[in-house]
Design a protein around this motif. Structure first.
Motif, PDB file in Angstrom:
ATOM      1  N   VAL A 193       0.842  -1.198   0.000  1.00  0.00           N
ATOM      2  CA  VAL A 193       0.000   0.000   0.000  1.00  0.00           C
ATOM      3  C   VAL A 193       0.877   1.249   0.000  1.00  0.00           C
ATOM      4  CG1 VAL A 193      -1.806   1.270   1.217  1.00  0.00           C
ATOM      5  CG2 VAL A 193      -1.846  -1.231   1.201  1.00  0.00           C
ATOM      6  N   VAL A 194       1.830   1.329   0.944  1.00  0.00           N
ATOM      7  CA  VAL A 194       2.643   2.536   1.066  1.00  0.00           C
ATOM      8  C   VAL A 194       4.022   2.186   1.634  1.00  0.00           C
ATOM      9  CG1 VAL A 194       1.547   3.055   3.307  1.00  0.00           C
ATOM     10  CG2 VAL A 194       2.823   4.843   2.109  1.00  0.00           C
ATOM     11  N   ASN A 195       5.056   2.608   0.960  1.00  0.00           N
ATOM     12  CA  ASN A 195       6.428   2.504   1.489  1.00  0.00           C
ATOM     13  C   ASN A 195       6.763   1.115   1.997  1.00  0.00           C
ATOM     14  OD1 ASN A 195       6.332   5.229   0.971  1.00  0.00           O
ATOM     15  ND2 ASN A 195       6.978   5.872   3.021  1.00  0.00           N
ATOM     16  N   GLY A 196       6.342   0.090   1.284  1.00  0.00           N
ATOM     17  CA  GLY A 196       6.654  -1.272   1.687  1.00  0.00           C
ATOM     18  C   GLY A 196       5.761  -1.831   2.779  1.00  0.00           C
ATOM     19  N   VAL A 197       4.737  -1.094   3.181  1.00  0.00           N
ATOM     20  CA  VAL A 197       3.814  -1.518   4.231  1.00  0.00           C
ATOM     21  C   VAL A 197       2.485  -1.915   3.597  1.00  0.00           C
ATOM     22  CG1 VAL A 197       2.563  -0.786   6.298  1.00  0.00           C
ATOM     23  CG2 VAL A 197       4.915  -0.009   5.916  1.00  0.00           C
ATOM     24  N   GLY A 198       1.903  -3.001   4.077  1.00  0.00           N
ATOM     25  CA  GLY A 198       0.632  -3.487   3.542  1.00  0.00           C
ATOM     26  C   GLY A 198       0.847  -4.635   2.587  1.00  0.00           C
ATOM     27  N   ASP A 199      -0.058  -5.610   2.628  1.00  0.00           N
ATOM     28  CA  ASP A 199       0.065  -6.797   1.793  1.00  0.00           C
ATOM     29  C   ASP A 199      -0.230  -6.480   0.332  1.00  0.00           C
ATOM     30  OD1 ASP A 199       0.733  -8.311   3.980  1.00  0.00           O
ATOM     31  OD2 ASP A 199      -1.309  -9.070   4.308  1.00  0.00           O
ATOM     32  N   ALA A 200       0.195  -7.388  -0.523  1.00  0.00           N
ATOM     33  CA  ALA A 200      -0.012  -7.236  -1.962  1.00  0.00           C
ATOM     34  C   ALA A 200      -1.485  -7.421  -2.320  1.00  0.00           C
ATOM     35  CB  ALA A 200       0.839  -8.250  -2.712  1.00  0.00           C
ATOM     36  N   VAL A 201      -1.868  -6.794  -3.445  1.00  0.00           N
ATOM     37  CA  VAL A 201      -3.189  -7.047  -4.040  1.00  0.00           C
ATOM     38  C   VAL A 201      -2.946  -7.634  -5.433  1.00  0.00           C
ATOM     39  CG1 VAL A 201      -4.620  -5.481  -2.719  1.00  0.00           C
ATOM     40  CG2 VAL A 201      -3.318  -4.586  -4.634  1.00  0.00           C
ATOM     41  N   PRO A 202      -2.784  -8.945  -5.508  1.00  0.00           N
ATOM     42  CA  PRO A 202      -2.636  -9.642  -6.798  1.00  0.00           C
ATOM     43  C   PRO A 202      -4.006  -9.991  -7.359  1.00  0.00           C
ATOM     44  CG  PRO A 202      -2.345 -11.188  -5.005  1.00  0.00           C
ATOM     45  CD  PRO A 202      -2.605  -9.856  -4.367  1.00  0.00           C
ATOM     46  N   PRO A 203      -4.050 -10.572  -8.581  1.00  0.00           N
ATOM     47  CA  PRO A 203      -5.347 -10.942  -9.178  1.00  0.00           C
ATOM     48  C   PRO A 203      -6.172 -11.912  -8.341  1.00  0.00           C
ATOM     49  CG  PRO A 203      -3.641 -10.893 -10.848  1.00  0.00           C
ATOM     50  CD  PRO A 203      -2.943 -10.721  -9.535  1.00  0.00           C
ATOM     51  N   SER A 204      -5.524 -12.671  -7.472  1.00  0.00           N
ATOM     52  CA  SER A 204      -6.277 -13.608  -6.632  1.00  0.00           C
ATOM     53  C   SER A 204      -7.134 -12.904  -5.591  1.00  0.00           C
ATOM     54  CB  SER A 204      -5.312 -14.568  -5.930  1.00  0.00           C
ATOM     55  OG  SER A 204      -4.392 -13.857  -5.112  1.00  0.00           O
ATOM     56  N   THR A 205      -6.930 -11.584  -5.419  1.00  0.00           N
ATOM     57  CA  THR A 205      -7.715 -10.838  -4.431  1.00  0.00           C
ATOM     58  C   THR A 205      -8.602  -9.791  -5.097  1.00  0.00           C
ATOM     59  OG1 THR A 205      -5.996  -9.149  -4.115  1.00  0.00           O
ATOM     60  CG2 THR A 205      -5.865 -11.129  -2.753  1.00  0.00           C
ATOM     61  N   VAL A 206      -9.094 -10.063  -6.290  1.00  0.00           N
ATOM     62  CA  VAL A 206      -9.884  -9.088  -7.041  1.00  0.00           C
ATOM     63  C   VAL A 206     -11.037  -8.560  -6.187  1.00  0.00           C
ATOM     64  CG1 VAL A 206     -11.500  -8.826  -8.955  1.00  0.00           C
ATOM     65  CG2 VAL A 206      -9.303  -9.931  -9.329  1.00  0.00           C
ATOM     66  N   GLY A 207     -11.107  -7.238  -6.102  1.00  0.00           N
ATOM     67  CA  GLY A 207     -12.200  -6.589  -5.392  1.00  0.00           C
ATOM     68  C   GLY A 207     -12.062  -6.560  -3.892  1.00  0.00           C
ATOM     69  N   VAL A 208     -10.956  -7.078  -3.346  1.00  0.00           N
ATOM     70  CA  VAL A 208     -10.754  -7.114  -1.894  1.00  0.00           C
ATOM     71  C   VAL A 208      -9.652  -6.122  -1.540  1.00  0.00           C
ATOM     72  CG1 VAL A 208     -10.194  -8.527   0.111  1.00  0.00           C
ATOM     73  CG2 VAL A 208     -11.439  -9.535  -1.823  1.00  0.00           C
ATOM     74  N   PRO A 209      -9.980  -4.963  -0.977  1.00  0.00           N
ATOM     75  CA  PRO A 209      -8.957  -3.950  -0.707  1.00  0.00           C
ATOM     76  C   PRO A 209      -8.007  -4.355   0.408  1.00  0.00           C
ATOM     77  CG  PRO A 209     -11.159  -2.986  -0.773  1.00  0.00           C
ATOM     78  CD  PRO A 209     -11.330  -4.470  -0.682  1.00  0.00           C
ATOM     79  N   GLU A 210      -6.822  -3.782   0.356  1.00  0.00           N
ATOM     80  CA  GLU A 210      -5.856  -3.839   1.448  1.00  0.00           C
ATOM     81  C   GLU A 210      -5.822  -2.444   2.070  1.00  0.00           C
ATOM     82  OE1 GLU A 210      -2.919  -5.279   4.099  1.00  0.00           O
ATOM     83  OE2 GLU A 210      -4.295  -6.343   2.747  1.00  0.00           O
ATOM     84  N   TYR A 211      -6.146  -2.346   3.350  1.00  0.00           N
ATOM     85  CA  TYR A 211      -6.283  -1.050   4.002  1.00  0.00           C
ATOM     86  C   TYR A 211      -5.137  -0.778   4.964  1.00  0.00           C
ATOM     87  CZ  TYR A 211     -11.169  -0.700   2.447  1.00  0.00           C
ATOM     88  OH  TYR A 211     -12.324  -0.602   1.697  1.00  0.00           O
ATOM     89  N   ILE A 212      -4.796   0.489   5.096  1.00  0.00           N
ATOM     90  CA  ILE A 212      -3.927   0.983   6.147  1.00  0.00           C
ATOM     91  C   ILE A 212      -4.705   2.082   6.875  1.00  0.00           C
ATOM     92  CG2 ILE A 212      -1.793   2.202   6.699  1.00  0.00           C
ATOM     93  CD1 ILE A 212      -1.230  -0.589   5.722  1.00  0.00           C
ATOM     94  N   VAL A 213      -4.902   1.925   8.173  1.00  0.00           N
ATOM     95  CA  VAL A 213      -5.696   2.901   8.926  1.00  0.00           C
ATOM     96  C   VAL A 213      -4.920   4.193   9.094  1.00  0.00           C
ATOM     97  CG1 VAL A 213      -6.889   3.359  11.098  1.00  0.00           C
ATOM     98  CG2 VAL A 213      -6.938   1.057  10.111  1.00  0.00           C
ATOM     99  N   GLU A 214      -3.668   4.116   9.494  1.00  0.00           N
ATOM    100  CA  GLU A 214      -2.829   5.302   9.668  1.00  0.00           C
ATOM    101  C   GLU A 214      -1.410   4.988   9.192  1.00  0.00           C
ATOM    102  OE1 GLU A 214      -3.937   8.149  10.699  1.00  0.00           O
ATOM    103  OE2 GLU A 214      -5.844   7.633  11.660  1.00  0.00           O
ATOM    104  N   TYR A 215      -0.818   5.915   8.474  1.00  0.00           N
ATOM    105  CA  TYR A 215       0.592   5.814   8.145  1.00  0.00           C
ATOM    106  C   TYR A 215       1.253   7.152   8.422  1.00  0.00           C
ATOM    107  CZ  TYR A 215       5.031   4.846   6.048  1.00  0.00           C
ATOM    108  OH  TYR A 215       6.392   4.653   5.883  1.00  0.00           O
ATOM    109  N   PRO A 216       2.337   7.140   9.206  1.00  0.00           N
ATOM    110  CA  PRO A 216       2.892   5.976   9.894  1.00  0.00           C
ATOM    111  C   PRO A 216       1.981   5.519  11.036  1.00  0.00           C
ATOM    112  CG  PRO A 216       4.031   7.965  10.576  1.00  0.00           C
ATOM    113  CD  PRO A 216       3.115   8.371   9.459  1.00  0.00           C
ATOM    114  N   ALA A 217       2.120   4.262  11.405  1.00  0.00           N
ATOM    115  CA  ALA A 217       1.284   3.708  12.459  1.00  0.00           C
ATOM    116  C   ALA A 217       1.551   4.448  13.765  1.00  0.00           C
ATOM    117  CB  ALA A 217       1.562   2.216  12.624  1.00  0.00           C
ATOM    118  N   PRO A 218       0.498   4.748  14.531  1.00  0.00           N
ATOM    119  CA  PRO A 218       0.701   5.450  15.809  1.00  0.00           C
ATOM    120  C   PRO A 218       1.443   4.586  16.809  1.00  0.00           C
ATOM    121  CG  PRO A 218      -1.580   4.760  15.563  1.00  0.00           C
ATOM    122  CD  PRO A 218      -0.916   4.469  14.254  1.00  0.00           C
TER     123      PRO A 218
END
Length: 632
Positions: A607-632
């Motif tokens: 998602v950002v700067n190497g943080v957050g899992d990948a979204v490959p075709p196997s996850t179509v329509g399933v977002p990867e979210y980050i609540v806060e960056y940088p993490a508190p």
């Protein structure tokens, strides 16, 4: 968006222009005035403006609107532009509600000083568009329902008389480059069309300065920004729904389930200028004042705070007027009203004076010719550009719109209390014709407000590219090599705020933010569909791909609320992008509620700067979210 439109050139019903002109004679159409003279009671707004008043027979209004909707429903890449205006008064009734549809490049607006001055009982709607270009599928979607506007009226929703499903709501099934502003709505508004055959996908959109007595149905809208409005509640969410300064906005403490982002107040706002007819019958433009820390509608206690400019203080341009004439009038202190149509611009329109207003009607479009930059705004306070679409031409332009001089001395030339403002300003590279630009929008001035923009390098169009075979899916390799658009938005100025920043499909960074103390409230991006190979989508330093949102490494303060980067590498599904977002690791740089998602093909590793899992075709329509960056 994800599903391209039919590639055939839309049919143009040329007869409507003549029919509308004849109709206007009976409904307040403006007559020609002597050169350089504007009749404030009857301005000449050209043949593609329909002006109705309460004395116009409703059958006449509905016939005109039905004919216009029929012409514009499939006119996605046409050159037709229209504005439909209602003078103060009441339209429609319980016995005979006024019901109309809104097609491409159509603006529907009231001409009151406040929304309640124009009272419509009925329905003003946009339905799914059935493309029927996928075998075995009806393919009825709203993903390409672009370029239309509804504003400045009170709507009592009454769909009675339509079939059972249609009678259940006022449908506004739209996606990018569509705005609802200054509306007072009683009744049920649905932002998806659940009556037409599916799959019902929608990917908008924008509401501002509006009140609803019933919670709108978000439905299938992938992302949506609601700013400075009032409502009892909001119904649901898909990937990224943002609320800023909205009374009744949902709580976002459980993000990402549901994926709401809520700001109690909008940090910087200015409502879009609007035409109105006063009690004496004079035409004017109301220019709302800029505000900070706002919440709710601007018209709750009367006319929106700001200034009124008489229509006689505008140069009213029509397609075919020369840039020289436009610039001469701007230099003399006139404001600029662009009537509906397409303007071929071979020289730059220069906005040099403080507080100048450039207002487009009916999605007036400036098309670059011979590599021109269609418009420049100087380093001045208070200039407003609103309701204008800017297209790249076949010869590459360096820029399509520049705000402030590059490498200029911007200090003390702008005013944080009176920011230069872009409202509903849209950009296209390709689509209706071949187009090329290095950068679409460049902001060099400080203290600029961008209030809703869609900066689009077209993923589909009617340019005549070959399809399939060696040219890639839907001709995307040809598109990649022909419709050049390297950067969508480049922000170099400090203290720039963007509320509703939609940027898609550019060939390098879609958005680059170099200025300090920038703020974005809702960001939406799709990476380009058409890179032919990984090598074409790899940076010189070897990094895989370009982030959809890039904050420069030396920036120390920046804030983003609610951002999404989507991937659909249609031309080559094996392509990989390393990060959706890239920002410096600095204490003053914060990203709040961001996500990546795979629409069908390709991969984003993080998602950002190497943080957050990948979204490959196997996850179509399933977002990867980050609540806060940088993490508190």
């Amino acid at each position: 968006m994800s599903v391209p439109s039919s590639r055939g050139r839309p049919r143009r019903a040329l007869a409507l222009g003549a029919a509308a002109a004849v109709l206007l004679t009976g409904v307040g159409a403006a007559q020609a005035s002597p050169p350089d003279q504007v009749d404030p009671f009857d301005p000449d707004l050209g043949p593609n403006v329909m002006v109705f008043d309460p004395s116009t027979p409703q059958a006449e209004i509905e016939t005109a609107l039905d004919e216009l909707a029929e012409q514009q429903t499939d006119a996605e890449m046409s050159t037709d532009r229209y504005s439909v205006l209602f003078k103060p008064g009441s339209y429609g009734s319980a016995e005979d509600p006024l019901q109309a549809r809104v097609g491409y490049y159509t603006e529907v607006a009231g001409l009151g000083a406040s929304p309640g001055d124009v009272d419509v009982r009925g329905a003003i709607e946009v339905y799914n568009r059935c493309l029927n270009n996928i075998p075995g599928s009806s393919n009825c979607i709203a993903l390409v329902n672009f370029w239309r506007t509804l504003s400045n009226l009170h709507l009592t929703i009454d769909s009675s008389g339509q079939d059972g499903c249609r009678a259940s709501a006022n449908f506004w099934a739209v996606s990018q480059a569509v705005s609802m502003r200054r509306l007072d709505v009683d009744g049920f508004l649905s932002l998806m069309d659940y009556c037409t055959d599916g799959p019902h996908y929608a990917s908008g959109g924008f509401i501002a300065d509006s009140r609803f007595d019933t919670p709108p149905l978000n439905g299938s809208q992938q992302q949506w920004l609601t700013r400075n409005s009032e409502m009892p509640a909001w119904s649901n969410a898909v990937w990224n729904q943002v609320f800023s300064g909205v009374v009744g906005a949902p709580d976002d403490s459980d993000f990402p389930s549901p994926p709401y982002t809520t700001l109690d107040e909008t940090p910087v706002s200015r409502e879009k200028p609007y035409l109105f007819v006063d009690d004496d019958g004079r035409w004017n433009v109301r220019v709302p004042a800029a505000q900070t820390g706002t919440r709710g509608v601007s018209w709750a206690d009367g006319m929106t705070e700001g200034r009124t400019i008489g229509i006689e203080d505008f140069f009213i341009a029509q397609p075919g007027d020369s840039v020289r004439e436009i610039n001469t009038n701007l230099a003399r202190g006139k404001h600029l009203l662009l009537t509906p149509g397409v303007y071929d611009v071979a020289e730059t329109i220069e906005v040099k004076r403080a507080d100048t207003v450039v207002l487009g009607m009916g999605h007036a479009t400036l098309t670059a010719v011979d590599g021109a930059t269609p418009m420049r705004v100087a380093d001045v306070p208070g200039a407003v550009v609103a309701g204008v679409t800017i297209d790249a031409g076949e010869t590459e332009s360096e820029l399509l719109l520049q705000v402030g001089k590059e490498n200029g001395d911007h200090e003390n030339r702008t005013d944080p209390a009176n920011p230069t403002t872009l409202s509903d300003v849209y950009f296209r590279v390709g689509g209706p014709h071949v187009g090329s630009t290095d950068t679409a929008l460049e902001v060099n001035s400080d203290n600029v407000l961008i209030d809703h923009t869609w900066v689009w390098r077209g993923d589909h169009g009617v340019e005549g590219f070959p399809t399939g075979g060696e040219n890639g899916v839907n001709g995307d390799t040809v598109r990649w090599n022909t419709n050049i658009g390297r950067t969508g938005v480049r922000i170099n100025g400090d203290d720039v705020t963007a509320t509703g920043l939609f940027v898609e499909h550019f060939q390098e960074f879609n958005t680059v933010w170099n200025g300090e103390r920038g703020t974005t409230v809702l960001y939406q991006n799709e990476l380009p569909y058409d890179p032919p190979t990984q090598a074409d989508w790899t940076r010189p330093d070897g990094t895989l791909g370009y982030a959809g949102y890039k904050v420069a490494d030396d920036v120390t303060e920046h804030t983003l609320h609610g951002g999404g980067v989507y991937v659909f590498n249609q031309n080559n599904p094996d392509i990989v992008t390393e990060n959706g977002f890239e920002v410096p690791d600095a204490p003053g740089v914060t990203l709040h509620h961001i996500m990546t998602v795979n629409l069908s093909a390709g991969t984003i590793n993080h998602v950002v700067n190497g943080v957050g899992d990948a979204v490959p075709p196997s996850t179509v329509g399933v977002p990867e979210y980050i609540v806060e960056y940088p993490a508190p």
